[in-house]
Design a protein around this motif. Sequence first.
Motif, PDB file in Angstrom:
ATOM      1  N   ILE A 159       0.825  -1.210   0.000  1.00 21.20           N
ATOM      2  CA  ILE A 159       0.000   0.000   0.000  1.00 21.20           C
ATOM      3  C   ILE A 159       0.856   1.255   0.000  1.00 21.20           C
ATOM      4  O   ILE A 159       0.481   2.279  -0.599  1.00 21.20           O
ATOM      5  N   ASP A 160       2.025   1.194   0.635  1.00 20.56           N
ATOM      6  CA  ASP A 160       2.919   2.358   0.630  1.00 20.56           C
ATOM      7  C   ASP A 160       3.559   2.570  -0.744  1.00 20.56           C
ATOM      8  O   ASP A 160       3.879   3.696  -1.122  1.00 20.56           O
ATOM      9  N   SER A 161       3.739   1.485  -1.498  1.00 21.95           N
ATOM     10  CA  SER A 161       4.479   1.574  -2.764  1.00 21.95           C
ATOM     11  C   SER A 161       3.581   1.590  -3.997  1.00 21.95           C
ATOM     12  O   SER A 161       3.826   2.348  -4.939  1.00 21.95           O
ATOM     13  N   PHE A 162       2.542   0.736  -3.995  1.00 19.26           N
ATOM     14  CA  PHE A 162       1.756   0.550  -5.224  1.00 19.26           C
ATOM     15  C   PHE A 162       0.246   0.761  -5.048  1.00 19.26           C
ATOM     16  O   PHE A 162      -0.500   0.648  -6.011  1.00 19.26           O
ATOM     17  N   GLY A 163      -0.206   1.009  -3.824  1.00 18.44           N
ATOM     18  CA  GLY A 163      -1.633   1.206  -3.606  1.00 18.44           C
ATOM     19  C   GLY A 163      -2.325  -0.074  -3.166  1.00 18.44           C
ATOM     20  O   GLY A 163      -1.808  -1.187  -3.360  1.00 18.44           O
ATOM     21  N   TRP A 164      -3.522   0.081  -2.591  1.00 19.53           N
ATOM     22  CA  TRP A 164      -4.201  -1.063  -1.979  1.00 19.53           C
ATOM     23  C   TRP A 164      -4.641  -2.111  -2.997  1.00 19.53           C
ATOM     24  O   TRP A 164      -4.730  -3.308  -2.673  1.00 19.53           O
ATOM     25  N   ARG A 165      -4.907  -1.736  -4.247  1.00 14.87           N
ATOM     26  CA  ARG A 165      -5.364  -2.722  -5.231  1.00 14.87           C
ATOM     27  C   ARG A 165      -4.292  -3.776  -5.537  1.00 14.87           C
ATOM     28  O   ARG A 165      -4.603  -4.919  -5.885  1.00 14.87           O
ATOM     29  N   SER A 166      -3.033  -3.379  -5.407  1.00 10.09           N
ATOM     30  CA  SER A 166      -1.949  -4.325  -5.688  1.00 10.09           C
ATOM     31  C   SER A 166      -1.957  -5.501  -4.727  1.00 10.09           C
ATOM     32  O   SER A 166      -1.447  -6.585  -5.057  1.00 10.09           O
ATOM     33  N   ILE A 167      -2.545  -5.328  -3.543  1.00 11.43           N
ATOM     34  CA  ILE A 167      -2.647  -6.426  -2.581  1.00 11.43           C
ATOM     35  C   ILE A 167      -3.416  -7.590  -3.203  1.00 11.43           C
ATOM     36  O   ILE A 167      -3.078  -8.765  -3.002  1.00 11.43           O
ATOM     37  N   PHE A 168      -4.435  -7.268  -3.980  1.00  9.59           N
ATOM     38  CA  PHE A 168      -5.229  -8.299  -4.649  1.00  9.59           C
ATOM     39  C   PHE A 168      -4.497  -8.842  -5.881  1.00  9.59           C
ATOM     40  O   PHE A 168      -4.385 -10.066  -6.054  1.00  9.59           O
ATOM     41  N   PHE A 169      -4.032  -7.949  -6.736  1.00  8.35           N
ATOM     42  CA  PHE A 169      -3.516  -8.390  -8.030  1.00  8.35           C
ATOM     43  C   PHE A 169      -2.277  -9.281  -7.905  1.00  8.35           C
ATOM     44  O   PHE A 169      -2.121 -10.261  -8.643  1.00  8.35           O
ATOM     45  N   ILE A 170      -1.385  -8.963  -6.963  1.00  9.65           N
ATOM     46  CA  ILE A 170      -0.181  -9.784  -6.801  1.00  9.65           C
ATOM     47  C   ILE A 170      -0.538 -11.176  -6.273  1.00  9.65           C
ATOM     48  O   ILE A 170       0.134 -12.166  -6.578  1.00  9.65           O
ATOM     49  N   LEU A 171      -1.642 -11.264  -5.502  1.00  9.13           N
ATOM     50  CA  LEU A 171      -2.070 -12.568  -4.993  1.00  9.13           C
ATOM     51  C   LEU A 171      -2.491 -13.526  -6.100  1.00  9.13           C
ATOM     52  O   LEU A 171      -2.589 -14.740  -5.875  1.00  9.13           O
ATOM     53  N   LEU A 172      -2.759 -13.016  -7.301  1.00 10.86           N
ATOM     54  CA  LEU A 172      -3.148 -13.888  -8.415  1.00 10.86           C
ATOM     55  C   LEU A 172      -2.039 -14.864  -8.808  1.00 10.86           C
ATOM     56  O   LEU A 172      -2.284 -15.852  -9.499  1.00 10.86           O
ATOM     57  N   ILE A 173      -0.823 -14.573  -8.361  1.00 10.39           N
ATOM     58  CA  ILE A 173       0.289 -15.507  -8.617  1.00 10.39           C
ATOM     59  C   ILE A 173       0.055 -16.835  -7.896  1.00 10.39           C
ATOM     60  O   ILE A 173       0.411 -17.906  -8.395  1.00 10.39           O
ATOM     61  N   VAL A 174      -0.576 -16.776  -6.726  1.00 10.53           N
ATOM     62  CA  VAL A 174      -0.705 -17.964  -5.871  1.00 10.53           C
ATOM     63  C   VAL A 174      -1.543 -19.079  -6.508  1.00 10.53           C
ATOM     64  O   VAL A 174      -1.116 -20.238  -6.523  1.00 10.53           O
ATOM     65  N   PRO A 175      -2.742 -18.808  -7.058  1.00  6.68           N
ATOM     66  CA  PRO A 175      -3.480 -19.911  -7.681  1.00  6.68           C
ATOM     67  C   PRO A 175      -2.745 -20.534  -8.858  1.00  6.68           C
ATOM     68  O   PRO A 175      -2.893 -21.737  -9.118  1.00  6.68           O
TER      69      PRO A 175
END
Length: 449
Positions: A159-175
Motif C-alpha cells: 500500500i505504501d508503494s503501489f496502492g491497496w489494489r496491488s494487494i489483490f492483483f499480486i495474490l493472483l500468482i498464488v493460484p
Amino acid sequence: MDEKVSTKTALSILAVALVSFSGIMSETSMNVTFPVLSKLFNTSLNTIQWVTTAYLLSVTVMVTTSAYLTKRFSVRTLWLTGVIIFTAGTLVGGLANNVPVLLLGRIMQGVAAGIAMPLMFNIIIANIPQSRIGTWMGIGSLVVSLAPSFGPTYGGALIDSFGWRSIFFILLIVPIISLLVGWRSVAHTTPAKLTQKFDSTAFILLAITLTAALLTVNQLQGGQINWSLFSVTVVALMVFIWRALTSKQLFLNIRLLLRPRYASLLLVVGLYMFANLGFNLIGPNFLQDIQHTSSFAAGFSLLPGTLLGAVLNPWFGRIYDLKGAKLPLYLGNFIFLLSVVVMALIAQSMTLWVLIVAYIVFTFGRNLAFGNGMTAAVADVEVDMKADANAIMQTFQMFMGALGTTVAALYGAGNAGMVAGFANFLWVIVGVALVNVVLLVIHFKSKVV
C-alpha cells in the motif's frame, strides 16, 4: 516406526495449503489499509472492518459444509473449485470501486478459503501415518497461524508503494503456483456413496446464527444491545440445535460437542484464534494512529514473530509426537499468558520495537499450544467422525477470528480512544489465557469417550 510420507501426498497438501494461505493472508493484509480505505470511501473504521469480518464470516459459513463436501466430492474437484473461486474473488476485489463490490470480492475469497482450509487438514488426517501426524498437523497449523501475521507486512509494503489494489492483483500468482504444484499430485479420490441428502435447512439456520451473532456484537459500538438481532441469534441457534439433533440428513454431527475432551480443546483453539486475529487488527492500527509509524512498519511489527512461528511449528508438532499433548499445551499457554500480561501493563507506552519483541513471545506460546490443541482434539475421535470434528473445529476457529476482529475494532474505535482501547483489548486476551488454563484442566482430567 517412523513411516515416510510420499512426495505426491506432500505436494497435494502444499497445493491446497497455498489456497488456504493466500486466502487467510489476504484477510489480515487488508487490516493496514483501513485508515486509507476509511478516507477513500468516507466511512468509519467500524464499518470498513467488515472488509475483514465479511471475509471471515464467509469462511466460517463455508467451512460448516466441509464434512459433507468431503464425502460428496473428490479432493481434486474441491481443490479446483477453491482455486477458481479464489481467482475470481481476487479480481473482483482488486477492481472494486466501492465498499459493496469490495465486500463481494472478499466474500468470494472467503468461500474459497472455506473450501481449502478444512480440505488441507482432511488430506493430512487421511494420508499421514499416525507416527507423523503431529508434525504434519503442525505444518498445517503453520498455514493457519503464519498467514494472518504475514499479511500486514505484505499489505503494508504494497500500500505504501503501489496502492491497496496491488494487494489483490499480486495474490493472483498464488493460484497459478497451486495449479502447477497440484495438477499431477492432487488425487481423483472416489467420493462416498451417500444415501442421505445435505441438510440445507440446518446450514441456513447456522449461517443465520453466525451472521446475527456478529452483527449483534458489531452494534455494541452504540453502547447498547440490539435486542432484535440478539433474539434472532438465540432463536436461530436453538432451532439449529433441534434440527441438527433430529434430522436424518447430513450436515454437522454436533453430538461431538457433548464430549468434554473434544469440546474443551475446541474452545481453547477458538480463543487463540480470537486473540490472534484481534491483535493482528488492533496492533498495527495502534502503531499507525498513536506511534505514527508507516503502514509498512506497522505491518512489519508482526513479521519476526510470524517467521519464528513458521520455523518452529513443525517442531512443535514433533513435540506432540514424542511427548504427547500435555507439555506443549500447558507450556504454550503459560508463555502466551506471560506475553499478554506484560503487553497489557505497558500498553500505553508501547513502541514499535517493544511490540515486535512482545509479539515474538506471544506467537511462540500461542503456536506451541494452538496446533497441538487441534491435533489433540481430533485424536480421540473415531475415524468416521474425524471429518465432522475437523469441520466443527475450523468453523469455530473462523467464527472466533471474526469475533476477535469485530471486538478489536470496537475497542479501537471506542470513545476511550485507541490507546485505552488497545490496553483494554490486551486485558481481554489475558482473560482468554486464564480461561484456557481451566479448559486444559478439564480436557486432561476427562476420560476418553
